[in-house]
Structures are given as C-alpha cells and as structure tokens.
Write a protein that holds these residues in place. Structure first.
Motif, PDB file in Angstrom:
ATOM      1  N   ILE A  49       0.338  -1.136   0.064  1.00  0.00           N
ATOM      2  CA  ILE A  49      -0.081   0.083   0.154  1.00  0.00           C
ATOM      3  C   ILE A  49       0.346   1.523  -0.447  1.00  0.00           C
ATOM      4  N   GLU A  50       0.323   1.957  -1.143  1.00  0.00           N
ATOM      5  CA  GLU A  50       1.751   3.348  -1.168  1.00  0.00           C
ATOM      6  C   GLU A  50       1.006   4.383  -1.320  1.00  0.00           C
ATOM      7  N   ARG A  51       1.468   5.128  -0.418  1.00  0.00           N
ATOM      8  CA  ARG A  51       0.312   6.596  -0.570  1.00  0.00           C
ATOM      9  C   ARG A  51       0.859   7.874  -2.297  1.00  0.00           C
ATOM     10  N   ILE A  52      -0.511   7.748  -3.169  1.00  0.00           N
ATOM     11  CA  ILE A  52       0.372   8.507  -4.000  1.00  0.00           C
ATOM     12  C   ILE A  52       0.421   9.785  -3.918  1.00  0.00           C
ATOM     13  N   ASP A  53       0.487  11.268  -3.811  1.00  0.00           N
ATOM     14  CA  ASP A  53      -0.137  12.217  -3.800  1.00  0.00           C
ATOM     15  C   ASP A  53      -1.309  12.140  -1.771  1.00  0.00           C
ATOM     16  N   LYS A  54      -2.822  12.545  -2.608  1.00  0.00           N
ATOM     17  CA  LYS A  54      -3.690  12.140  -1.283  1.00  0.00           C
ATOM     18  C   LYS A  54      -4.498  11.348  -1.660  1.00  0.00           C
ATOM     19  N   THR A  55      -4.034   9.955  -1.898  1.00  0.00           N
ATOM     20  CA  THR A  55      -4.845   8.811  -2.196  1.00  0.00           C
ATOM     21  C   THR A  55      -3.963   7.695  -1.900  1.00  0.00           C
ATOM     22  N   MET A 114       8.187   3.278 -15.665  1.00  0.00           N
ATOM     23  CA  MET A 114       8.114   2.370 -14.699  1.00  0.00           C
ATOM     24  C   MET A 114       7.995   3.118 -13.456  1.00  0.00           C
ATOM     25  N   ARG A 115       8.528   4.260 -13.211  1.00  0.00           N
ATOM     26  CA  ARG A 115       8.272   4.446 -12.222  1.00  0.00           C
ATOM     27  C   ARG A 115       6.866   4.945 -11.956  1.00  0.00           C
ATOM     28  N   LYS A 116       6.455   5.752 -12.946  1.00  0.00           N
ATOM     29  CA  LYS A 116       4.687   6.561 -12.314  1.00  0.00           C
ATOM     30  C   LYS A 116       4.275   6.215 -11.078  1.00  0.00           C
ATOM     31  N   ASN A 117       4.050   6.786 -10.419  1.00  0.00           N
ATOM     32  CA  ASN A 117       2.937   5.712  -9.186  1.00  0.00           C
ATOM     33  C   ASN A 117       3.674   4.530  -8.725  1.00  0.00           C
ATOM     34  N   GLN A 118       4.853   4.926  -8.667  1.00  0.00           N
ATOM     35  CA  GLN A 118       5.614   3.872  -8.216  1.00  0.00           C
ATOM     36  C   GLN A 118       6.837   4.570  -6.866  1.00  0.00           C
ATOM     37  N   HIS A 119       6.743   4.191  -5.277  1.00  0.00           N
ATOM     38  CA  HIS A 119       7.560   4.666  -4.426  1.00  0.00           C
ATOM     39  C   HIS A 119      10.012   4.560  -4.796  1.00  0.00           C
ATOM     40  N   ASN A 123      14.796  -2.281  -8.612  1.00  0.00           N
ATOM     41  CA  ASN A 123      15.823  -2.295  -8.190  1.00  0.00           C
ATOM     42  C   ASN A 123      16.519  -2.452  -6.350  1.00  0.00           C
ATOM     43  N   GLU A 124      14.480  -2.046  -5.702  1.00  0.00           N
ATOM     44  CA  GLU A 124      14.996  -2.607  -4.362  1.00  0.00           C
ATOM     45  C   GLU A 124      14.157  -2.848  -3.955  1.00  0.00           C
ATOM     46  N   LEU A 125      12.977  -3.876  -4.911  1.00  0.00           N
ATOM     47  CA  LEU A 125      12.526  -4.993  -4.225  1.00  0.00           C
ATOM     48  C   LEU A 125      13.839  -6.628  -4.161  1.00  0.00           C
ATOM     49  N   GLY A 126      13.005  -6.776  -2.913  1.00  0.00           N
ATOM     50  CA  GLY A 126      13.615  -7.409  -2.130  1.00  0.00           C
ATOM     51  C   GLY A 126      13.842  -6.955  -0.552  1.00  0.00           C
ATOM     52  N   ASN A 194      13.879   9.634   2.656  1.00  0.00           N
ATOM     53  CA  ASN A 194      12.810   9.213   0.810  1.00  0.00           C
ATOM     54  C   ASN A 194      12.410   9.258   0.161  1.00  0.00           C
ATOM     55  N   ASP A 195      12.777   9.027  -0.921  1.00  0.00           N
ATOM     56  CA  ASP A 195      12.492   9.431  -2.874  1.00  0.00           C
ATOM     57  C   ASP A 195      11.482   9.575  -2.008  1.00  0.00           C
ATOM     58  N   TYR A 196      10.288   9.455  -2.236  1.00  0.00           N
ATOM     59  CA  TYR A 196       8.620   9.501  -2.414  1.00  0.00           C
ATOM     60  C   TYR A 196       8.032  10.769  -1.853  1.00  0.00           C
ATOM     61  N   LEU A 197       9.166  10.866  -0.662  1.00  0.00           N
ATOM     62  CA  LEU A 197       8.711  12.363   0.651  1.00  0.00           C
ATOM     63  C   LEU A 197       9.189  13.278   0.126  1.00  0.00           C
ATOM     64  N   VAL A 198      10.716  13.622  -0.998  1.00  0.00           N
ATOM     65  CA  VAL A 198      11.336  14.686  -1.249  1.00  0.00           C
ATOM     66  C   VAL A 198      10.145  14.851  -2.639  1.00  0.00           C
ATOM     67  N   ARG A 199       9.486  13.495  -3.159  1.00  0.00           N
ATOM     68  CA  ARG A 199       9.012  13.760  -4.061  1.00  0.00           C
ATOM     69  C   ARG A 199       7.712  14.356  -4.077  1.00  0.00           C
ATOM     70  N   TYR A 200       7.242  14.726  -2.727  1.00  0.00           N
ATOM     71  CA  TYR A 200       5.731  14.346  -2.639  1.00  0.00           C
ATOM     72  C   TYR A 200       5.883  15.790  -1.712  1.00  0.00           C
ATOM     73  N   LYS A 201       6.986  16.250  -1.314  1.00  0.00           N
ATOM     74  CA  LYS A 201       6.620  17.076  -0.403  1.00  0.00           C
ATOM     75  C   LYS A 201       6.756  18.898  -1.379  1.00  0.00           C
ATOM     76  N   ASN A 202       7.750  18.102  -2.578  1.00  0.00           N
ATOM     77  CA  ASN A 202       8.555  19.604  -3.679  1.00  0.00           C
ATOM     78  C   ASN A 202       6.964  19.341  -4.808  1.00  0.00           C
ATOM     79  N   ASP A 203       6.662  18.477  -5.059  1.00  0.00           N
ATOM     80  CA  ASP A 203       5.154  18.617  -6.241  1.00  0.00           C
ATOM     81  C   ASP A 203       5.861  17.913  -6.966  1.00  0.00           C
ATOM     82  N   LEU A 204       6.591  17.171  -6.645  1.00  0.00           N
ATOM     83  CA  LEU A 204       7.890  16.553  -8.132  1.00  0.00           C
ATOM     84  C   LEU A 204       7.196  14.294  -7.655  1.00  0.00           C
ATOM     85  N   ILE A 205       5.944  14.545  -7.748  1.00  0.00           N
ATOM     86  CA  ILE A 205       5.840  12.769  -7.802  1.00  0.00           C
ATOM     87  C   ILE A 205       6.441  12.155  -9.378  1.00  0.00           C
TER      88      ILE A 205
END
Length: 278
Positions: A49-55, A114-119, A123-126, A194-205
């Motif tokens: 379960i991953e938060r993408i923007d507000k969902t 491949m990265r759209k809407n993915q945290h 390479n990070e699987l596992g 965290n990569d995702y949190l940087v994207r979220y905070k700066n509108d760089l999803i």
C-alpha cells in the motif's frame, strides 16, 4: 561506500548504553541484517500500500530473486503484468502486459513509464533495500536508541513476530540546494532520505529527470518519522513494515509465502520458462 556507512550505524548503536528497549530493537535489526545478507535466492508474495499524492494505491505481486548476480522475475496477476530484469546483462527490463496492446516492451527501470505512481524501482525489490532504509534512519538519529520501543512477541499474519516501533518527534523538513546533475533519487540516496517524500513535499511526484541546479527544495531530516516493524521470530526477516511521515502512513508492505534460498532453475530467469507468457 554508502552501504558500508549505513551498516556502521548498526554497530555504533549496539555499543550505546541505556535505553534497554531501544537496544533490544537495534540488536534485532542487526540480526535481521545478518539474515538478509545470507539470502542467495528468494521467492515471496508482497502486498503493498503506497500513498501517491493524496490517495492510496495497493498491489499484490510475487517475485523470484537471485541476489548475485541480481536477477528478478516479477508478476502482478491482477494487473496481468510480468517483468523480467537482468541488470548484469541488460539495464532494460522486459515488460509484458497481458492486456491490449499485448506488446512486449524493453523499459528503463528508472524511467518515467516504470516509475510512475511507484515509490520504488525494480532495483529495490527484495529485503536488501529495507535493511538499508532502516539503517539510513538509525545512522542519522543522533539521539541514539531512545526512539525505539520493543513490544515483545506477537502474532502477525499468523506468524510469531518481534514487534517494535521507531518514532522521532524531531522529524522535520529543511532547505536543500540542488547540485549539478542531481535527480530526486540521487540526492535522496546521498542524504539518506526517502525518495517519495522528497517528491511529495516538492510537487515532484512523477519528475524523474535532472532538477534545476540551484533550486531550493525541502528534504526530510530522517528517512521516516515513524516505523512499525514485525520481524519473524524464526527467520528474523520482515513480515510487515509500515512507514509514516508527519502526515501519516505513506507506505506499508506485507510479506508472505517467503521461501529463503529455494532452488531456482536458470531458465526461470529467461523468457523461455514454460510458466511465463512473454
């Protein structure tokens, strides 16, 4: 170098005195790291379960993994998607959607498609990246082990687990000046955040290219504000991991049907394996 520095954090904290709950947690995480390093091959089911923007988006997937050289087979049955990735031989992933237009594609795991809407990327699987992520947080927490709480043995998803929490009220965002040829991912690795949190905070999803040099962005001081971790008593591998920021839950992963070091035939990391539909 980054990996070595991260795991030094485990050793430093193990030498700290006091805060017995925290010490217990860090000792368990150190043992988890040892267990992860012993994995040569792996099969498991992942519910994410991953938060993408507000969902929140969820996904069920299964993976087969060979650690060295890294080879990965991934399938999401519900989305009818199969992926084969052999980074040692080819940087592109072989992607087969079993829906229209049914075209096999060769895609960059770090690219937009491949990265759209993915945290994270393939390479990070596992379990390796989980260990690194926890090490990032531990290594950056200058106040030692007092932010850990150990809650003892509990049942989680039918498995006897060590239950622990990490929570740091001093988590915050600070300014960061983008350097030359930096991406969100590269600066996140460099800072241990965290990569995702940087994207979220700066509108760089869904921004995966180079950022403008000199741009001021907000970055978190730690990898996460709070982590809830369940480690299997028998394997000392994660069964469940939930990470939180200042808003709330931003990702949760549940691991099941875990097979450690199973025999995986070489053909299972090719498109010719009879069970695949490439």
């Amino acid at each position: 170098m980054l990996k070595r520095v991260c795991f030094i954090g485990f050793g430093i904290l193990l030498s700290l005195k006091g805060f017995s709950q925290g010490k217990t947690c860090v000792q368990l995480l150190h043992q988890m790291n040892d267990s992860i390093k012993k994995i040569k091959t792996l099969k498991m089911h992942i519910y994410a379960i991953e938060r993408i923007d507000k969902t929140y988006l969820s996904a069920n997937s299964e993976i087969k993994l060979n650690s060295s050289p890294r080879k990965l087979y991934f399938i999401n049955p519900k989305k009818k998607l199969e992926i084969l990735h052999l980074p040692a031989k080819n940087e592109k992933a072989i992607v087969k959607p079993h829906v229209f237009p049914y075209v096999t594609m060769h895609l960059d795991p770090n690219g937009n498609m491949m990265r759209k809407n993915q945290h994270y990327t393939l390479n990070e699987l596992g379990f390796d990246f989980i260990s690194k992520s926890i090490a990032f947080t531990i290594n950056k927490d200058k106040e030692g082990t007092k932010h850990f709480k150990y809650h003892g043995l509990v049942k989680k998803n039918g498995v006897s687990c060590y239950f622990m929490e990490y929570d740091n009220a001093h988590y915050e965002y600070v300014d960061y000046k983008v350097g030359k040829r930096e991406t969100v991912t590269s600066l996140s690795y460099k800072l241990g955040v965290n990569d995702y949190l940087v994207r979220y905070k700066n509108d760089l999803i869904n921004e995966f290219g180079f950022l403008k040099e000199g741009k001021i962005i907000k970055v978190p001081t730690l990898y996460c504000k709070k982590a809830v971790i369940y480690l299997s008593e028998s394997t000392l591998l994660p069964i469940s991991l939930s990470l939180y920021d200042d808003i709330g839950l931003f990702e949760n992963y549940e691991f099941s049907s875990i097979q450690i070091n199973p025999s995986i035939n070489e053909i299972e990391f090719t498109t010719k394996f009879h069970e695949y539909k490439f």
